[in-house]
Design an enzyme around this catalytic site. Structure first.
Site, PDB file in Angstrom:
ATOM      1  N   ASP A  62       0.912  -0.849  -0.176  1.00 55.44           N
ATOM      2  CA  ASP A  62       0.233   0.270   0.000  1.00 55.44           C
ATOM      3  C   ASP A  62       0.739   1.107   0.232  1.00 55.44           C
ATOM      4  O   ASP A  62       1.191   1.633   0.890  1.00 55.44           O
ATOM      5  CB  ASP A  62      -0.856  -0.103   0.969  1.00 55.44           C
ATOM      6  N   THR A  95      -3.265   5.199  -3.991  1.00 52.63           N
ATOM      7  CA  THR A  95      -2.023   6.195  -3.313  1.00 52.63           C
ATOM      8  C   THR A  95      -0.587   5.957  -3.797  1.00 52.63           C
ATOM      9  O   THR A  95       0.009   6.902  -3.719  1.00 52.63           O
ATOM     10  CB  THR A  95      -2.036   5.442  -1.882  1.00 52.63           C
ATOM     11  N   THR A  96      -0.735   4.759  -4.397  1.00 50.31           N
ATOM     12  CA  THR A  96       0.236   4.428  -5.444  1.00 50.31           C
ATOM     13  C   THR A  96       0.213   5.398  -6.202  1.00 50.31           C
ATOM     14  O   THR A  96       1.346   5.746  -6.727  1.00 50.31           O
ATOM     15  CB  THR A  96       1.274   2.524  -5.166  1.00 50.31           C
ATOM     16  N   ASP A 398      -8.727  -0.204   2.444  1.00 48.58           N
ATOM     17  CA  ASP A 398      -8.021   0.198   1.184  1.00 48.58           C
ATOM     18  C   ASP A 398     -10.255   0.056   0.512  1.00 48.58           C
ATOM     19  O   ASP A 398     -10.971   0.676   0.081  1.00 48.58           O
ATOM     20  CB  ASP A 398      -7.696  -0.717   0.333  1.00 48.58           C
TER      21      ASP A 398
END
Length: 530
Positions: A62, A95-96, A398
């Site tokens: 994550d 988020t990446t 998530d």
């Protein structure tokens, strides 16, 4: 010597080199961070193992978790950590992607700076391009309603597919959907994820993870005095005072020379505790939740004995952080003093029982009847060890965020790099109609968006140039939803393959990335304060 004092050198202010050097250094530092987590994008992305300063080990892919734990010193590189945190708060997923996108836009900005274009012009054009990109994404999205459970499950499955727990997505995705739907209605515009409590318990496998409509306590029922462990039609009191003999504030020693005095002290103590226990019973309370106490015992053996005689179930050591959630879910108010113990402060529950599952006990409170209670849900996560538990919790969070995104913005979009290629194609086409510098900048912006499909292909072990070229030609011939499918190891219509993501994830990623690039480009010097 004297002349040197009169005319201090102005060269430091005249030099045009310095701002360029600072910008270059900033871009290099930020891109280094983006490259560090680039390998963990997508379903075939790698995981990172992080060893914290305390010696704990975290395994995760994550983006936000990795960046949060990385020891980053450069102030501009820290901005990327903040971007991923903002994406985590806004959308919860992607988020990446947002960090990789920021890195790619910075690379594009660097090429434009080398052509001699002014940084402010680049930053403002990027913002315009990102605004247009968001419009295109919203046009591409497919509207859904919250009653379409299958579509929600598919979106949650896509989010889980890039995690370690992807093989369990068949049980975790429906669980995430049901959890969010149980605390929202068709009209709601947002979901408060604080109403969902994730509880980690070692033991069993991830398959045993379950949602409980009610409240779950990890503390056990006190059995030492032989009190009840199951209570139907429970009236729950949440107390913050101690049921034990009062202590003086300072360390005092009382010397008792006479056994009659000793007797008197013990009698007083007994009467004091009995009085409190009777007051509790008088209000018809039959389940007590007692907050953890630091200064003295929250409840002593004598008090437990009295409570068990009065048939009151006791759960002690409730943490201070849990008080808020419990009072909200049970509709009972925390009671700070025995004098305030009244019937209207209690919560009503159908059944309180302690159950043993996979080697550990939990207390379940089901059938909450109070009108003041907010609907809340508890999810008990199971796993073989702490590392798996932590990663399952992050993955489930998530998935919950993905459903929250769909509640906020009810649109699904194809995954697997399809939207990025489509936006890139449209922006390139529009840039050809522009004049001057703007056209250059839009082209670079459009090219930078292709970093997502390229990275997805690289991480899946495909030939990225071949795959991205194939996608471009398919999109040019009007197949808007074509993206990379790792299962088919090639390009396919990802919408039909059920690789879906909320449109909010993509739009907020593009917006946040371009805003971050704007603020990095506007920095032309770094000075250190005293």
């Amino acid at each position: 010597m004297a002349t040197a004092v009169k005319n201090p050198s102005n060269a430091t202010f005249k030099s045009k080199e310095k701002p360029q050097e600072v910008r270059k250094a900033n871009i290099i530092a930020a891109r280094a961070v983006a490259d560090a987590i680039r390998t963990s994008l997508g379903p075939k992305g790698m995981d990172k193992m992080i060893k914290t300063s305390r010696g704990e080990v975290i395994i995760s892919n994550d983006g936000h978790t990795i960046l949060k734990q990385m020891a980053i010193l450069h102030p501009v590189a820290k901005m990327l950590v903040e971007v991923s945190a903002a994406q985590d708060a806004e959308a919860g997923d992607g988020t990446t992607s947002v960090v990789i996108l920021t890195g790619a836009l910075l690379g594009a900005a660097e090429r434009l700076l080398n052509k001699g274009i002014h940084p402010t012009i680049i930053a403002e054009s990027f913002q315009r391009a990102s605004k247009r990109a968001v419009e295109i994404l919203l046009q591409m999205s497919h509207k859904i309603s919250l009653s379409d459970r299958d579509a929600l499950i598919r979106a949650a499955t896509t989010s889980l597919s890039s995690k370690i727990v992807s093989q369990y997505s068949t049980c975790l995705a429906p669980l995430a959907v049901d959890t969010v739907l149980s605390i929202t209605s068709e009209e709601s515009k947002n979901v408060d994820l604080n109403d969902i409590r994730l509880i980690k318990k070692v033991g069993g496998t991830i398959d045993d993870t379950e949602m409980i409509d009610g409240v779950v306590l990890t503390q056990n029922v006190v059995k030492t005095a032989g009190g009840p462990t199951r209570m139907e039609k429970a009236r729950v009191g949440l107390i913050q005072f101690q049921i034990s003999p009062p202590k003086p504030d300072t360390e005092n020693n009382i010397v008792v020379s006479d056994y009659r005095q000793m007797d008197k002290i013990l009698k007083e103590e007994r009467a004091y505790l009995l009085n409190i226990c009777k007051k509790i019973k008088k209000v018809k309370c039959n389940v007590l939740l007692i907050q953890k106490s630091i200064l003295r015992d929250a409840v002593n053996d004598l008090a437990l004995h009295f409570l068990s005689k009065l048939n009151i179930m006791v759960v002690k050591d409730i943490e201070r952080e849990e008080i808020d959630f419990l009072s909200k879910s049970l509709g009972c108010k925390p009671i700070a003093d025995v004098e305030l113990f009244t019937e209207d402060r209690l919560g009503t529950v159908d059944l309180v029982e302690e159950i043993e599952s996979d080697g550990s006990n939990i207390v379940k409170l089901t059938g909450i009847k109070n009108n003041n209670a907010k609907p809340t849900v508890s999810v008990v996560i199971r796993g073989a060890n702490r590392l798996i538990l932590d990663e399952t919790e992050r993955s489930l969070h998530d998935a919950l965020c993905v459903i929250r995104c769909l509640v906020k913005e009810r649109g699904l979009i194809a995954g697997g790099g399809a939207p990025e290629i489509e936006v890139s194609r449209i922006l390139t086409a529009e840039s050809r109609k522009m004049e001057g510098v703007e056209a250059f900048i839009w082209q670079e912006f459009a090219q930078a968006l292709e970093v997502i499909p390229t990275t997805l292909a690289e991480n899946a072990g495909l030939n990225s140039i071949k795959v991205v070229t194939e996608l471009r030609s398919k999109h040019a011939s009007g197949e808007v939803n074509d993206g990379i499918s790792v299962r088919r190891s090639g390009t396919t219509n990802t919408f039909e393959e059920h690789i879906l993501q909320p449109v909010l994830v993509s739009t907020s990623a593009v917006t946040l990335a371009s805003e971050c690039v704007k603020s990095i480009l506007r920095i032309d010097d770094i000075t250190f304060s005293r």
